[in-house]
Motif scaffolding. Structure first.
Motif, short mmCIF file in Angstrom:
data_model
loop_
_atom_site.label_atom_id
_atom_site.label_comp_id
_atom_site.label_asym_id
_atom_site.label_seq_id
_atom_site.Cartn_x
_atom_site.Cartn_y
_atom_site.Cartn_z
N GLY A 92 0.83 -1.20 0.00
CA GLY A 92 0.00 0.00 0.00
C GLY A 92 0.86 1.24 0.00
N TYR A 94 0.30 4.23 0.81
CA TYR A 94 0.15 5.17 1.92
C TYR A 94 0.20 4.49 3.29
CZ TYR A 94 -1.23 8.23 -1.89
OH TYR A 94 -1.25 8.94 -3.06
N THR A 95 0.75 3.29 3.35
CA THR A 95 0.96 2.65 4.65
C THR A 95 2.23 3.21 5.29
OG1 THR A 95 2.21 0.85 3.62
CG2 THR A 95 -0.16 0.51 3.92
N ARG A 208 -16.20 -3.33 0.94
CA ARG A 208 -15.33 -2.39 1.64
C ARG A 208 -15.48 -0.98 1.09
NH1 ARG A 208 -10.32 -5.38 2.39
NH2 ARG A 208 -9.65 -4.68 0.35
N LYS A 212 -15.91 2.41 3.24
CA LYS A 212 -15.00 3.55 3.14
C LYS A 212 -15.76 4.86 3.04
CE LYS A 212 -10.99 1.41 0.87
NZ LYS A 212 -10.18 1.39 -0.38
N ARG A 233 -4.89 10.75 5.68
CA ARG A 233 -5.44 9.44 5.36
C ARG A 233 -6.89 9.50 4.90
NH1 ARG A 233 -2.70 7.34 10.80
NH2 ARG A 233 -0.76 6.48 9.96
N ASN A 237 -6.05 7.03 2.11
CA ASN A 237 -6.26 5.61 2.45
C ASN A 237 -7.10 5.54 3.73
OD1 ASN A 237 -6.16 2.87 2.76
ND2 ASN A 237 -3.94 2.70 2.54
N ILE A 239 -9.03 3.42 5.23
CA ILE A 239 -8.99 2.24 6.11
C ILE A 239 -7.89 2.38 7.15
CG2 ILE A 239 -8.52 -0.24 6.19
CD1 ILE A 239 -11.23 0.28 5.13
N ARG A 240 -6.80 3.04 6.79
CA ARG A 240 -5.68 3.21 7.72
C ARG A 240 -6.03 4.12 8.90
NH1 ARG A 240 -4.22 -0.34 5.40
NH2 ARG A 240 -4.49 -1.18 7.47
N ASP A 296 -2.15 -3.28 3.21
CA ASP A 296 -3.32 -3.12 2.35
C ASP A 296 -3.78 -4.41 1.67
OD1 ASP A 296 -3.53 -0.51 3.00
OD2 ASP A 296 -3.03 0.30 1.01
N TYR A 297 -2.97 -5.46 1.67
CA TYR A 297 -3.37 -6.64 0.90
C TYR A 297 -4.38 -7.54 1.61
CZ TYR A 297 0.69 -8.77 3.41
OH TYR A 297 1.60 -9.19 4.34
N THR A 299 -7.77 -9.13 3.09
CA THR A 299 -9.20 -9.18 2.79
C THR A 299 -9.86 -10.14 3.78
OG1 THR A 299 -8.84 -11.01 1.22
CG2 THR A 299 -8.87 -8.77 0.31
#
Length: 473
Positions: A92, A94-95, A208, A212, A233, A237, A239-240, A296-297, A299
């Protein structure tokens, strides 16, 4: 015409001084003392693993390796250095890992590379590169090695830290992640650590997206109260936002929308199957709607094992989840997958904090001592002969003093000590000392192997004494 007089010029005499001769070039002598060579130190965030700590590492690794074998996992090793794009795309953009923590650089060939910050991306790449989708599915592998993150060192996490990880490729069955949680549960139990299982579902890509939208709307209304990272964020991104560690953002997170309310029917069904299996296996768990993991990967199912009574994600002992689209996103054939990993430094730190006692070492049976240079040479050959026969024996060929060798034997609490001196060497005999009884006898060296087996068999019928340390410095 008179000739001009030449005046005689006389130089004044210098009393007591010799004529000055041409001087030799001056040699400059430095008044500075030779600078002491500085001893190199380890880099910030890196640490030596010393022999004193080795039993902890052996203990933890032994448990995971035994469980890997029980659950049919095969070892895999991937390079610590990979293309930078592998991690930027998978983890990801933006992680925190990608933005702040990657050890990245341009190599001499002009390629952007990075030291691996986690193991899953490299294993997934290997799965694709080597056509493992053609093997019987699922493919179950585990790894053990160093990871690198350029972050401020923290408790149980250095810039170089070690992970043991388990990955399963080629199955979307909910049994896959349940077995991973079962393996983790059993490992922590065998290690002797008390923990609690935190679990959540992140849903699939479609459900998802709806979540979001609700999350962004909620956080925009509280934007002024957020840390600077979370303000960014919201658009980059969202979720972060749920993974933020800043204290000022925690009260806001408590009232945020929960992803469990946005799961579609398939994701909800999958998650319910996971929970029902955990109930069947009698593994207690806590539903944590804010658990999203830091990559981010992921699920659907995500989980963490945390020390009992501690709720901060920074203290997680072990974590993982499902990543059903990672392989396809990397250009491989679609392959559902799940995995987990644990940090060994953090586990070992916790073992020490909780005072977990390591299993006692099995003490060696025999110490082989020598006296004299010729006896030492013969003793070294005898050591190899007895080792190949399967005897558990130790020595200290670096010491020539018989007294010091016998002190080593006492410290190791061996059952028998073999003593080979010059006299015994000439007579082709060897002294066999019973360390418990304090008696010794001389036996033919040709009959040593059967005699040792007989003596050890007799000893095995006696009550076992408390084991002591066999470490020798």
């Amino acid at each position: 015409m008179p000739r001009p007089r030449k005046e005689k010029i006389t130089l004044p005499k210098k009393r007591g001084r010799k004529p000055k001769l041409p001087s030799a070039p001056k040699v400059l002598v430095s008044t500075q003392t030779k600078k002491q060579t500085e001893t190199p130190e380890t880099l910030k965030g890196f640490k030596d693993i010393l022999p004193l700590d080795a039993p902890y590492w052996d203990f933890v690794r032994g448990i995971f390796y035994d469980l890997a074998k029980s659950y049919s996992f095969k070892i895999i090793e991937t390079p610590v250095l990979e293309q930078l794009a592998l991690f930027k795309r998978n983890l990801g953009k933006y992680t925190d890992i990608v933005e702040k923590e990657l050890f990245e650089f341009i190599d001499k060939g002009g390629v952007a590379v990075a030291l691996r910050p986690e193991g899953t991306s490299g294993v997934a790449r290997s799965y694709i590169n080597h056509g493992m989708h053609n093997l019987p599915q699922p493919v179950k592998v585990f790894y053990d090695g160093p990871m690198f993150r350029y972050e401020n060192p923290q408790a149980g996490r250095m810039r170089e830290h070690h992970q043991i990880g388990f990955e399963v490729f080629g199955s979307e069955s909910s049994a896959v992640e349940v077995q991973l949680m079962l393996l983790a549960h059993n490992a922590l139990k065998e290690i002797g650590l008390s923990s609690s299982l935190e679990i959540n579902s992140m849903g699939c890509a479609s459900c998802r997206e709806t979540f979001k939208e609700a999350l962004v709307e909620y956080y925009k209304s509280r934007r002024r109260e957020l840390c600077e990272d979370c303000k960014r964020r919201i658009s980059k991104n969202p979720i972060r936002l749920l993974d933020c560690k800043e204290e000022m953002c925690q009260p806001i997170k408590e009232n945020a929308p929960q992803i469990i309310d946005f799961l579609d029917e398939n994701c909800k069904k999958h998650f319910m199957q996971v929970l029902e299996m955990l109930d069947e296996l009698e593994i207690p768990y806590n539903l944590n709607p804010f658990l999203v993991r830091g990559l981010d990967y992921y699920t659907r199912t995500v989980f963490e094992f945390r020390p009992l009574g501690e709720q901060k994600s920074q203290s997680a002992l072990l974590g993982g989840g499902r990543f059903d689209v990672l392989v396809e996103q990397m250009g491989g054939q679609p392959a559902s997958a799940a995995g987990m990993a644990c940090g060994l430094e953090r586990l070992i730190m916790r073992i020490k904090e909780e005072g977990v006692l390591l299993p006692a070492k099995k003490r060696p049976d025999i110490f082989l001592a020598h006296l004299g240079p010729d006896a030492k040479k013969r003793a070294m050959r005898l050591f190899e002969e007895l080792r190949k026969e399967g005897f558990a024996l130790i020595e200290n060929f670096a010491k020539d003093s018989l007294k010091q060798q016998l002190e080593n034997a006492n410290k190791a609490r061996v059952r028998f000590t073999l003593i080979l001196g010059q006299k015994e060497l000439q007579e082709n005999n060897i002294l066999l000392r019973d360390m418990d009884a304090g008696v010794q006898e001389e036996i033919d060296i040709k009959k040593l192997v059967p005699e040792l087996r007989k003596k050890l068999e007799q000893k095995s019928l006696l009550p076992e004494l408390e084991e002591g340390s066999t470490d020798m410095i």
